[in-house]
Design an enzyme around this catalytic site. Structure first.
Site, PDB file in Angstrom:
ATOM      1  N   HIS A  62       0.821  -1.214   0.000  1.00  0.00           N
ATOM      2  CA  HIS A  62       0.000   0.000   0.000  1.00  0.00           C
ATOM      3  C   HIS A  62       0.859   1.269   0.000  1.00  0.00           C
ATOM      4  O   HIS A  62       0.478   2.269  -0.598  1.00  0.00           O
ATOM      5  CB  HIS A  62      -0.954   0.002   1.197  1.00  0.00           C
ATOM      6  CG  HIS A  62      -2.151  -0.886   0.987  1.00  0.00           C
ATOM      7  ND1 HIS A  62      -3.401  -0.580   1.465  1.00  0.00           N
ATOM      8  CD2 HIS A  62      -2.278  -2.056   0.341  1.00  0.00           C
ATOM      9  CE1 HIS A  62      -4.251  -1.543   1.112  1.00  0.00           C
ATOM     10  NE2 HIS A  62      -3.588  -2.454   0.441  1.00  0.00           N
ATOM     11  N   ASP A  63       2.014   1.233   0.642  1.00  0.00           N
ATOM     12  CA  ASP A  63       2.911   2.392   0.599  1.00  0.00           C
ATOM     13  C   ASP A  63       3.434   2.592  -0.824  1.00  0.00           C
ATOM     14  O   ASP A  63       3.376   3.686  -1.374  1.00  0.00           O
ATOM     15  CB  ASP A  63       4.087   2.193   1.570  1.00  0.00           C
ATOM     16  CG  ASP A  63       4.998   3.421   1.630  1.00  0.00           C
ATOM     17  OD1 ASP A  63       4.471   4.554   1.519  1.00  0.00           O
ATOM     18  OD2 ASP A  63       6.215   3.247   1.786  1.00  0.00           O
ATOM     19  N   ASP A  70       7.805   5.345  -0.118  1.00  0.00           N
ATOM     20  CA  ASP A  70       8.335   6.586   0.461  1.00  0.00           C
ATOM     21  C   ASP A  70       7.859   6.813   1.890  1.00  0.00           C
ATOM     22  O   ASP A  70       7.947   7.939   2.408  1.00  0.00           O
ATOM     23  CB  ASP A  70       7.960   7.788  -0.423  1.00  0.00           C
ATOM     24  CG  ASP A  70       6.445   7.957  -0.533  1.00  0.00           C
ATOM     25  OD1 ASP A  70       5.692   7.175   0.076  1.00  0.00           O
ATOM     26  OD2 ASP A  70       6.015   8.891  -1.245  1.00  0.00           O
TER      27      ASP A  70
END
Ligand code: HEM
Ligand SMILES: *[C@@H]1O[C@H](CO)[C@@H](O)[C@H](O)[C@H]1NC(C)=O
Ligand SMILES: *[C@@H]1O[C@H](CO)[C@@H](O)[C@H](O)[C@H]1NC(C)=O
Ligand SMILES: *[C@@H]1O[C@H](CO)[C@@H](O)[C@H](O)[C@H]1NC(C)=O
Ligand SMILES: *[C@@H]1O[C@H](CO)[C@@H](O)[C@H](O)[C@H]1NC(C)=O
Ligand SMILES: *[C@@H]1O[C@H](CO)[C@@H](O)[C@H](O)[C@H]1NC(C)=O
Ligand SMILES: *[C@@H]1O[C@H](CO)[C@@H](O)[C@H](O)[C@H]1NC(C)=O
Ligand SMILES: CC(=O)N[C@H]1CO[C@H](CO)[C@@H](O)[C@@H]1O
EC number: 1.11.1.7
Length: 326
Positions: A62-63, A70
């Protein structure tokens, strides 16, 4: 030779500041304890809380799907700004995954302050946890900077939902530069972890197909109905994504799909869509092929669109930008 007071070589090397410039030994001089500290803490955490691996892998994904890896997902919302992690789709991201990153960060700040980015910690932790639960070695590189932005509104449309059509899911991955083949390999991550009942409730309670609800194995559907009987009252109720080897990173996920043991609608669909079925067959039959494809795709996800140089910072706290004033 000077130009506006700057040595020419700095100006000439400026384009490199914009290019991802990652390496496997990025911290070997600036923080030699990086790898050992990270692996130690991640191992302890996984032993104490075995759901950490799946939670961290999902957090990583998901990042990285929203503006590259980041650590934008780690930033806490403020009264003025709702950050990525509080976007609706992130509500079920597990606390253990956030916590393992925080623990590594706290330890590294004592050993080499202001050196290791939160995004590198999340990537490194995910890599280590995958092998710890039986999965393949992924060769990740380091040198990412943490974002200066985290905005709930940047999440929508970048992550697939289980009730989307296969066309829609494929287009979401393609708009992130990922192929159908890479998508099928990456979703193999559902070989570990669990999903909350609400994510598949409509499959087991509402629609009925020929062999049980929408192609699900009837006995499996029955068990899920029992498990989720109270899910509207108890929102925590969840089922394993891979019912046979729930804690092991293997290719069982693909084998399950063929026989109606796919949990989410999107899981089931990739085993029967023309564009993805042959890949599911391949990964179900050959775990090495799955591991190779997964490792390559994860390396790609971990590198695309990352921020280096001046495009980000090394956050002192993973949940706050360094200029946070409260
Ligand atoms: C078709 C694309 C995908 C869809 C629709 C999807 C959807 C979901 C949903 C709804 C859950 C359950 C969340 C919950 O109830 O807490 C879940 C769990 C999970 N997803 Fe995905 N996902 C997709 C692709 C991926 C990819 C590419 C990865 C990683 C590379 C991934 C990793 C995971 C993991 C590890 C879990 C378990 C989390 C845990 O146990 O805490 N997913 N996914
Ligand atoms: C990019 O990596 C190379 C090789 O490691 C290094 O010499 C160079 O200084 C790096 N550039 C930037 C902008 O980080
Ligand atoms: C899919 O699920 C989301 C949230 O779970 C919901 O808002 C949306 O209406 C659903 N879409 C369809 C087509 O069922
Ligand atoms: C089943 O369908 C009805 C009517 O469409 C809806 O109100 C209900 O929430 C659905 N139940 C589940 C478990 O999805
Ligand atoms: C569901 O709730 C009812 C009443 O609250 C309880 O008797 C029953 O044991 C619960 N079932 C499950 C599977 O948790
Ligand atoms: C799959 O491909 C076949 C032949 O190309 C076609 O007849 C069929 O309609 C396709 N099925 C789906 C679900 O797209
Ligand atoms: C399984 O996949 C690997 C990697 O692609 C390949 O080298 C190997 O020959 C395959 N094994 C079989 C039995 O097809
Ligand atoms: C882990 C985490 O930060 N989860 C948050 C996701 O969003 C909900 C709703 O805003 C928050 O309550 C959670 O704390």
């Amino acid at each position: 030779m000077k130009f506006f007071g700057l040595p020419l070589f700095i100006l000439l090397s400026f384009p490199y500041l914009l290019l991802a410039n990652l390496s496997s030994d990025y911290y070997s001089k600036t923080c030699p304890e990086f790898e050992q500290t990270l692996v130690q803490i991640v191992t302890d955490k996984q032993i104490a809380a075995p759901t950490t691996a799946a939670g961290t892998l999902r957090l990583f994904f998901h990042d990285c799907m929203v503006d590259g890896c980041d650590a934008s997902i780690l930033v806490a919302s403020t009264p003025r700004k709702t950050s990525e992690r509080d976007a609706d789709i992130n509500r079920s991201l597990p606390g253990d995954a956030f916590e393992v990153v925080t623990r590594v960060k706290t330890a590294l700040e004592l050993k080499c302050p202001n050196v290791v980015s939160c995004s590198d910690i999340l990537v490194g932790a995910t890599r280590s946890l995958i092998t710890m639960v039986g999965g393949t070695k992924v060769n990740v590189k380091f040198g990412r900077k943490d974002s200066l932005v985290s905005d709930m509104n940047r999440v929508e449309g970048k992550l697939a939902r289980p009730n989307m059509t296969m066309d829609h899911i494929i287009s979401i991955f393609e708009s992130s530069g990922l192929t159908v083949q890479e998508m099928v390999a990456l979703v193999g991550a559902h070989t570990i972890g669990f999903s909350h009942c609400k994510e598949f409730a409509s499959r087991i309670f509402n629609k009925t197909g020929e062999s049980g609800p929408v192609g699900m194995n009837p006995k499996y559907a029955e068990e899920l109905r029992k498990l989720c009987a109270n899910y509207t009252k108890d929102e925590e109720m969840s089922a394993f994504n891979d019912v046979f080897t729930p804690g092991k990173f293997d290719n069982m996920y693909y084998k399950n799909l063929k026989h109606g043991y796919g949990l989410l609608q999107s899981d089931h669909a990739i085993a029967f869509d023309n564009r993805t079925r042959s890949l599911v067959d391949l990964y179900a039959a050959n775990e090495t092929a799955f591991f190779d494809a997964f490792a390559k795709a994860m390396e790609k996800v971990s590198e695309k669109n990352v921020k280096t140089g001046k495009l980000g910072e090394v956050r002192r706290r993973c949940d706050q930008y360094n200029d946070y004033k409260g």
